[in-house]
Motif scaffolding. Structure first.
Motif, mmCIF file in Angstrom:
data_model
loop_
_atom_site.group_PDB
_atom_site.id
_atom_site.type_symbol
_atom_site.label_atom_id
_atom_site.label_comp_id
_atom_site.label_asym_id
_atom_site.label_seq_id
_atom_site.Cartn_x
_atom_site.Cartn_y
_atom_site.Cartn_z
ATOM 1 N N GLU B 70 -6.283 7.433 -4.154
ATOM 2 C CA GLU B 70 -5.506 6.549 -5.019
ATOM 3 C C GLU B 70 -5.903 6.706 -6.487
ATOM 4 O O GLU B 70 -5.054 6.693 -7.375
ATOM 5 C CB GLU B 70 -5.691 5.073 -4.633
ATOM 6 C CG GLU B 70 -5.101 4.698 -3.301
ATOM 7 C CD GLU B 70 -6.177 4.647 -2.230
ATOM 8 O OE1 GLU B 70 -7.231 5.307 -2.425
ATOM 9 O OE2 GLU B 70 -5.973 3.964 -1.210
ATOM 10 N N ALA B 74 -3.354 7.942 -9.378
ATOM 11 C CA ALA B 74 -3.062 7.086 -10.523
ATOM 12 C C ALA B 74 -3.370 7.813 -11.831
ATOM 13 O O ALA B 74 -2.616 7.724 -12.806
ATOM 14 C CB ALA B 74 -3.868 5.793 -10.436
ATOM 15 N N PRO B 223 2.407 1.442 -4.633
ATOM 16 C CA PRO B 223 1.122 1.580 -5.329
ATOM 17 C C PRO B 223 0.777 3.024 -5.688
ATOM 18 O O PRO B 223 0.066 3.264 -6.656
ATOM 19 C CB PRO B 223 0.121 0.996 -4.342
ATOM 20 C CG PRO B 223 0.916 0.025 -3.530
ATOM 21 C CD PRO B 223 2.296 0.615 -3.429
ATOM 22 N N TYR B 226 1.539 3.805 -9.203
ATOM 23 C CA TYR B 226 0.858 3.076 -10.286
ATOM 24 C C TYR B 226 0.177 4.042 -11.247
ATOM 25 O O TYR B 226 -0.502 4.974 -10.803
ATOM 26 C CB TYR B 226 -0.229 2.177 -9.694
ATOM 27 C CG TYR B 226 0.240 0.852 -9.165
ATOM 28 C CD1 TYR B 226 1.559 0.451 -9.260
ATOM 29 C CD2 TYR B 226 -0.674 -0.011 -8.572
ATOM 30 C CE1 TYR B 226 1.963 -0.776 -8.760
ATOM 31 C CE2 TYR B 226 -0.281 -1.234 -8.069
ATOM 32 C CZ TYR B 226 1.042 -1.613 -8.165
ATOM 33 O OH TYR B 226 1.429 -2.817 -7.670
ATOM 34 N N TYR B 231 -3.448 0.516 -11.445
ATOM 35 C CA TYR B 231 -4.281 0.663 -10.254
ATOM 36 C C TYR B 231 -5.606 -0.076 -10.440
ATOM 37 O O TYR B 231 -6.046 -0.829 -9.569
ATOM 38 C CB TYR B 231 -4.530 2.148 -9.969
ATOM 39 C CG TYR B 231 -5.635 2.421 -8.991
ATOM 40 C CD1 TYR B 231 -5.457 2.213 -7.630
ATOM 41 C CD2 TYR B 231 -6.874 2.856 -9.438
ATOM 42 C CE1 TYR B 231 -6.477 2.442 -6.726
ATOM 43 C CE2 TYR B 231 -7.911 3.094 -8.551
ATOM 44 C CZ TYR B 231 -7.712 2.878 -7.205
ATOM 45 O OH TYR B 231 -8.730 3.091 -6.328
#
Lengths: 296, 294
Positions: B70, B74, B223, B226, B231
């Motif tokens: 993630e 991001a 998400p 993001y 994030y």
């Protein structure tokens, strides 16, 4: 000749014009949902018209007055602190003769201004934490019980003002310092001949010399009377401190995007925009009268 | 200005230096502290032994951050956003500032256009109508939702048009005499002469895009779309309500969490911390240019 060369100028503006018509003026038409019982599936055309009902509903809400009070209280305190602290520090910095010291001071205090409230929020949550935070550890060495700065209703507004001042004073100091630098040095020489000491010089030359910029910036800050700082509050608050920390912008966010009360949230937002616009126009008028300020 | 240094004066100067030094320390202290926490071992961070220097130095939390898909996703979104967003911002700023910098006698519609742009800083539709506009134009979940609504930075336009206005008129006239049109005059005369102002504005735009988070949070439904700051908002800032001094139950979990969050905060600030020392003098010029003109 002027006729012939004007059309490229229109052409240059066109793309930007189209974009702001859609993304800045478009939403202004969306304001009608404040006067509707807006149902997204039906759209702007299909939703029922309810007039001022949403505004009346908001005024009857127990939270509204509290939110308005919090917003004005926090915003006014910030405006005052952001005026007094940078002016004081600019005056003190002006007494420093070592250029290298001056420059490194400015570099250091100016830094937090460039970090987002996300990063500073993360830092402050850590630093102010009652369990592991270094501020409470420090206070603990004096026997102070841990204070939950961000979770305590009575502390929270003052933490907001303090940390906002901490972030922004460096930025504002530079503006005031620039104003001091612009003061005619002959005035100081004359004052010294007349026997004025440093304090007298500050009082009678430096401060009056800064007056126009002080008036200008304080007048222009009037437009922020309903802006208590969404980014900061949103990243530092929690339900525990809603009572003293909830401001119009965070309230609109929760009403609109969390509770999906689109019409009510838009009504509150419209109220804020109209009051802010009135304050901005008054402040620009005052700035024009008092400091001969024009936008361009 | 030669002045006799009285005792009182020397006392003041001493206090002044001490006070200002303390103040600059205060600005840097929380940032350095969190940096030190990020490089410290879990035990040291939990025990509160970390002050300004890492205790039990380890890069474990950074390794852990960089293993998070993630975080990297991001970061990639943010880089894309900065690239596209700043390019669009700069193009439009120049394209708007040039015509608006003309005298009203040379460009009749100038004042009308200027007001159309300035009104957008004075009044806006508010959160919900802006959200709906972005939705209706089909930008939700696309990088353009982060670029187009803020595509025309009006404040930067004002800075640049003031700069354009102070350029010598003779150069413009000479260019016209030589047969240059408006486009050529803008690109070949105005833009090259405005590099300092353009550098300042580019930096403003870059920092602005790097730091933005709220639009990412509301315009991106997924998400994984993001940008970095959005994030970080969800992982670093969202308040841990269990953070009360008496609750030591899940202390162990919180410790890992603390160094992990500190590492992410530092990585989120890293680009700004790296370029800041070199660029801050431009910013200083930018502020002064923007606030105390005439």
């Amino acid at each position: 000749m002027t006729k012939k060369i004007q059309w490229p100028l229109h052409l240059m503006i066109l793309p930007a014009l189209l974009l702001i018509l859609v993304y800045s003026y478009g939403p202004m038409f969306g304001i009608v949902i404040a006067f509707q019982k807006f149902i997204p599936a039906r759209g702007l055309g299909g939703s029922a018209w309810v007039g001022w009902d949403n505004f009346q509903y908001v005024m009857a809400m127990p939270d509204s007055l509290r939110v308005l009070r919090n917003t004005v209280f926090i915003a006014v305190m910030k405006m005052a602190a952001n005026l007094v602290v940078p002016i004081t520090i600019a005056l003190l910095l002006n007494e420093v003769r070592k250029e290298a010291f001056k420059r490194s001071f400015q570099t250091l205090v100016y830094l937090p201004h460039f970090l987002s409230w996300i990063l500073l929020g993360g830092i402050l949550i850590d630093v102010l934490s009652p369990s592991v935070g270094i501020v409470n550890q420090f206070l603990g060495t004096f026997g102070v019980e841990p204070i939950y700065f961000l979770g305590d209703r009575s502390w929270f507004p003052f933490v907001l003002v303090g940390t906002d001042t901490w972030k922004e004073f460096g930025y504002n100091t530079i503006v005031y310092l620039a104003a001091i630098t612009g003061i005619n040095p002959a005035l100081y020489e004359a004052a010294i001949v007349d026997g004025a000491n440093r304090w007298k010089q500050t009082l009678h030359i430096t401060l009056p010399g800064m007056a126009p910029i002080i008036v200008l910036l304080s007048v222009l800050s009037l437009g922020n009377v309903l802006n208590a700082g969404f980014d900061q509050v949103f990243n530092l608050y929690s339900p525990q401190v809603y009572e003293t920390g909830d401001i119009i912008d965070t309230f609109v966010y929760r009403l609109g995007l969390v509770d999906a009360q689109y019409s009510v949230a838009t009504a509150v937002g419209l109220f804020k925009s109209v009051v802010s616009l009135a304050f901005i126009l008054i402040s620009y008028l005052l700035a024009y009268r008092l400091a001969n300020y024009r936008i361009f | 200005m030669v002045e006799p240094y009285s005792f009182g004066r020397r006392l003041f100067v001493g206090f002044n230096y001490a006070f200002l030094t303390a103040l600059s320390f205060l600005c840097l202290f929380p940032i350095v502290h969190v940096l030190a926490v990020s490089f410290s071992s879990n035990a040291a961070a939990a025990g509160g032994f970390v002050k300004l220097w890492p205790v039990g130095f380890t890069t474990a939390s950074y390794e852990y951050v960089l293993m998070q898909g993630e975080f990297l996703d991001a970061l990639l979104v943010t880089l894309q956003r900065v690239g596209i967003g700043v390019t669009v911002n700069m193009f439009l700023t120049i394209l708007v500032a040039y015509p608006l910098s003309k005298e009203a006698s040379a460009f009749k519609s100038r004042t009308a256009y200027a007001w159309i742009f300035v009104v957008t800083i004075l009044f806006n539709g508010g959160l919900i109508p802006v959200y709906m506009t972005v939705k209706y134009t089909g930008l939700l979940d696309s990088i353009w939702a982060l670029v187009l609504p803020g595509a025309v930075p009006v404040f930067n336009v004002i800075l640049l048009l003031n700069f354009f206005r102070n350029l010598p008129r003779e150069m413009e006239e000479a260019a016209f005499m030589d047969g240059a049109g408006q486009w050529t005059t803008m690109w070949r005369i105005f833009v090259p002469l405005s590099l300092p102002a353009l550098a300042t504005i580019t930096l403003f735009a870059t920092v602005n895009h790097w730091n933005s988070w709220f639009d990412g949070l509301i315009f991106m439904n997924r998400p994984e779309h993001y940008p970095l700051q959005s994030y970080l908002q969800t992982v670093v800032v969202q308040q841990d309500l269990s953070d009360i001094a008496s609750q030591d139950l899940d202390l162990l979990a919180e410790i890992n969490d603390r160094t992990f969050k500190a590492a992410q905060i530092f990585l989120g600030a890293l680009p700004i911390l790296l370029v800041y020392p070199f660029l801050q003098r431009y910013f200083v010029k930018g502020i002064v240019l923007g606030s105390v003109k005439e």
